[in-house]
Design a protein around this motif. Sequence first.
Motif, mmCIF file in Angstrom:
data_model
loop_
_atom_site.group_PDB
_atom_site.id
_atom_site.type_symbol
_atom_site.label_atom_id
_atom_site.label_comp_id
_atom_site.label_asym_id
_atom_site.label_seq_id
_atom_site.Cartn_x
_atom_site.Cartn_y
_atom_site.Cartn_z
ATOM 1 N N LEU A 285 10.113 -13.215 7.300
ATOM 2 C CA LEU A 285 9.974 -14.112 6.151
ATOM 3 C C LEU A 285 8.859 -13.627 5.228
ATOM 4 C CD1 LEU A 285 10.850 -16.690 4.725
ATOM 5 C CD2 LEU A 285 9.230 -17.963 6.168
ATOM 6 N N SER A 286 7.780 -13.109 5.816
ATOM 7 C CA SER A 286 6.673 -12.584 5.014
ATOM 8 C C SER A 286 7.117 -11.373 4.197
ATOM 9 C CB SER A 286 5.493 -12.206 5.923
ATOM 10 O OG SER A 286 4.986 -13.319 6.606
ATOM 11 N N ILE A 287 7.860 -10.471 4.839
ATOM 12 C CA ILE A 287 8.345 -9.277 4.135
ATOM 13 C C ILE A 287 9.194 -9.681 2.930
ATOM 14 C CG2 ILE A 287 9.825 -7.242 4.323
ATOM 15 C CD1 ILE A 287 9.062 -7.191 7.334
ATOM 16 N N ILE A 288 10.138 -10.588 3.159
ATOM 17 C CA ILE A 288 11.031 -11.028 2.089
ATOM 18 C C ILE A 288 10.261 -11.771 1.001
ATOM 19 C CG2 ILE A 288 12.992 -12.522 1.527
ATOM 20 C CD1 ILE A 288 14.037 -11.970 4.379
ATOM 21 N N SER A 289 9.355 -12.653 1.418
ATOM 22 C CA SER A 289 8.606 -13.474 0.461
ATOM 23 C C SER A 289 7.745 -12.625 -0.457
ATOM 24 C CB SER A 289 7.726 -14.485 1.212
ATOM 25 O OG SER A 289 8.510 -15.361 1.983
ATOM 26 N N PHE A 290 6.997 -11.691 0.127
ATOM 27 C CA PHE A 290 6.132 -10.862 -0.698
ATOM 28 C C PHE A 290 6.936 -9.917 -1.585
ATOM 29 C CE2 PHE A 290 2.859 -11.790 2.678
ATOM 30 C CZ PHE A 290 2.048 -12.542 1.839
ATOM 31 N N ALA A 291 8.106 -9.483 -1.117
ATOM 32 C CA ALA A 291 8.972 -8.645 -1.958
ATOM 33 C C ALA A 291 9.467 -9.444 -3.167
ATOM 34 C CB ALA A 291 10.143 -8.124 -1.136
ATOM 35 N N ILE A 292 9.830 -10.700 -2.940
ATOM 36 C CA ILE A 292 10.286 -11.558 -4.041
ATOM 37 C C ILE A 292 9.139 -11.845 -5.007
ATOM 38 C CG2 ILE A 292 11.122 -13.870 -4.611
ATOM 39 C CD1 ILE A 292 12.737 -13.810 -2.025
ATOM 40 N N ILE A 293 7.946 -12.101 -4.454
ATOM 41 C CA ILE A 293 6.771 -12.344 -5.297
ATOM 42 C C ILE A 293 6.492 -11.137 -6.174
ATOM 43 C CG2 ILE A 293 4.253 -12.610 -5.236
ATOM 44 C CD1 ILE A 293 4.637 -14.370 -2.756
ATOM 45 N N LEU B 164 3.351 -6.093 -3.156
ATOM 46 C CA LEU B 164 4.124 -4.908 -2.763
ATOM 47 C C LEU B 164 3.508 -4.269 -1.516
ATOM 48 C CD1 LEU B 164 6.362 -2.846 -3.247
ATOM 49 C CD2 LEU B 164 4.810 -1.619 -4.787
ATOM 50 N N LEU B 165 2.189 -4.101 -1.511
ATOM 51 C CA LEU B 165 1.513 -3.559 -0.339
ATOM 52 C C LEU B 165 1.701 -4.473 0.869
ATOM 53 C CD1 LEU B 165 -1.926 -2.133 -1.584
ATOM 54 C CD2 LEU B 165 0.089 -0.876 -0.803
ATOM 55 N N LEU B 166 1.663 -5.777 0.640
ATOM 56 C CA LEU B 166 1.827 -6.732 1.734
ATOM 57 C C LEU B 166 3.229 -6.652 2.330
ATOM 58 C CD1 LEU B 166 -0.060 -9.773 0.188
ATOM 59 C CD2 LEU B 166 -0.733 -8.492 2.232
ATOM 60 N N SER B 167 4.221 -6.536 1.481
ATOM 61 C CA SER B 167 5.594 -6.433 1.976
ATOM 62 C C SER B 167 5.788 -5.140 2.760
ATOM 63 C CB SER B 167 6.570 -6.482 0.790
ATOM 64 O OG SER B 167 7.906 -6.469 1.240
ATOM 65 N N ILE B 168 5.264 -4.021 2.223
ATOM 66 C CA ILE B 168 5.366 -2.738 2.917
ATOM 67 C C ILE B 168 4.589 -2.778 4.226
ATOM 68 C CG2 ILE B 168 4.727 -0.300 2.805
ATOM 69 C CD1 ILE B 168 5.244 -0.439 -0.222
ATOM 70 N N GLY B 169 3.379 -3.339 4.180
ATOM 71 C CA GLY B 169 2.537 -3.402 5.372
ATOM 72 C C GLY B 169 3.172 -4.187 6.499
ATOM 73 N N TRP B 170 3.754 -5.332 6.172
ATOM 74 C CA TRP B 170 4.380 -6.137 7.214
ATOM 75 C C TRP B 170 5.663 -5.502 7.733
ATOM 76 C CZ3 TRP B 170 2.065 -9.187 10.233
ATOM 77 C CH2 TRP B 170 0.990 -9.951 9.809
ATOM 78 N N PHE B 171 6.375 -4.792 6.867
ATOM 79 C CA PHE B 171 7.566 -4.073 7.327
ATOM 80 C C PHE B 171 7.179 -2.990 8.338
ATOM 81 C CE2 PHE B 171 10.344 -0.350 6.928
ATOM 82 C CZ PHE B 171 11.549 -0.903 7.334
ATOM 83 N N LEU B 172 6.159 -2.212 8.003
ATOM 84 C CA LEU B 172 5.703 -1.162 8.911
ATOM 85 C C LEU B 172 5.128 -1.749 10.193
ATOM 86 C CD1 LEU B 172 4.025 1.282 6.347
ATOM 87 C CD2 LEU B 172 6.260 1.496 7.449
ATOM 88 N N ASP C 184 -0.292 -7.232 -16.768
ATOM 89 C CA ASP C 184 0.867 -7.577 -17.594
ATOM 90 C C ASP C 184 0.738 -9.002 -18.113
ATOM 91 O OD1 ASP C 184 1.702 -5.108 -16.883
ATOM 92 O OD2 ASP C 184 3.413 -5.763 -15.668
ATOM 93 N N LYS C 185 1.247 -9.256 -19.298
ATOM 94 C CA LYS C 185 1.140 -10.590 -19.901
ATOM 95 C C LYS C 185 2.132 -11.586 -19.299
ATOM 96 C CE LYS C 185 -0.557 -8.933 -24.359
ATOM 97 N NZ LYS C 185 -0.332 -8.904 -25.821
ATOM 98 N N ASP C 186 3.195 -11.093 -18.677
ATOM 99 C CA ASP C 186 4.237 -11.994 -18.174
ATOM 100 C C ASP C 186 4.057 -12.353 -16.713
ATOM 101 O OD1 ASP C 186 4.769 -9.430 -17.319
ATOM 102 O OD2 ASP C 186 6.964 -9.655 -17.445
ATOM 103 N N THR C 187 2.866 -12.091 -16.136
ATOM 104 C CA THR C 187 2.635 -12.457 -14.742
ATOM 105 C C THR C 187 2.454 -13.955 -14.612
ATOM 106 O OG1 THR C 187 0.271 -12.060 -15.008
ATOM 107 C CG2 THR C 187 1.608 -10.251 -14.161
ATOM 108 N N LYS C 188 2.808 -14.472 -13.427
ATOM 109 C CA LYS C 188 2.740 -15.919 -13.207
ATOM 110 C C LYS C 188 2.084 -16.190 -11.852
ATOM 111 C CE LYS C 188 7.150 -16.349 -13.456
ATOM 112 N NZ LYS C 188 8.475 -16.983 -13.373
ATOM 113 N N GLY C 189 1.481 -17.347 -11.764
ATOM 114 C CA GLY C 189 0.954 -17.784 -10.482
ATOM 115 C C GLY C 189 -0.523 -17.499 -10.333
#
Length: 240
Positions: A155-163, A175-183, A232-237
């Motif tokens: 769920l973490s891998i998917i969530s951070f990839a979507i974020i 991106l690093l978080l998604s890659i890190g948890w996948f590895l 980037d100007k279009d970032t959110k959150g």
Amino acid sequence: MESNLFILLFCTGLKIITLLCISGYLFFNWLHQEKRYYSDFPFLNAITFIIYAIGKGIDMYVYVKYQNVSNLNEIYTQDIYIEILFRIRFIVSPILVVLPYLILMTIIWLNEKPRLRVILSSLWFIVSITSVMVAKTYAHMLLINQIVAFPVIILSIISFAIINYNKRFPQINSLLLSIGWFLFAVSQFLRNFWQDLGSGVWGLTWIGELIEFGTLIIIGLGFIIPAFYSNDKDTKGKIN
């Protein structure tokens, strides 16, 4: 002390020190935020790393204490002390290690439903604790470790990839978080493979510890380095 065991203890000790250093850095930044909440991403990850370091400390003790054991499953059923020790270890890690991340995932997906977040987290915690307490062998413990941890990791891998795809939460590098948890997940699948190689009960477990160490550094950096789209100007959150 044989060389494989020495390298194993060195790698594990280095991992503990690194986890505590990253946790200290995250705590320092959290304490200097204008507004602080216990649901903040850096705070929860710092808690995760501290608990994980405690679990690795127990591992170091087990590595030394049972270095001459030929079969962990046999001694698990014969020695009440190691049975209690392993139950404590598997409660600390993965259960207490994964719990802050489960809370983090429920915040991401169920932010507007606090009651449901509490119910799901409590249910997962109760089922996980019960599973550890009724496990009959060391092999069962290892199986429970995967069953408990992997749904949250996936769920973490998917969530951070979507974020990352949606360019949200620029303060963290999703991106690093998604890659890190996948590895990290891959390293866990290979852990038993390394243990079966080499001499002694622990085999070449140090290779697994070293690979896992690298994945944890990537995850830690994910909470330290801003997202590549942070300007980037279009970032959110925002991490509150």
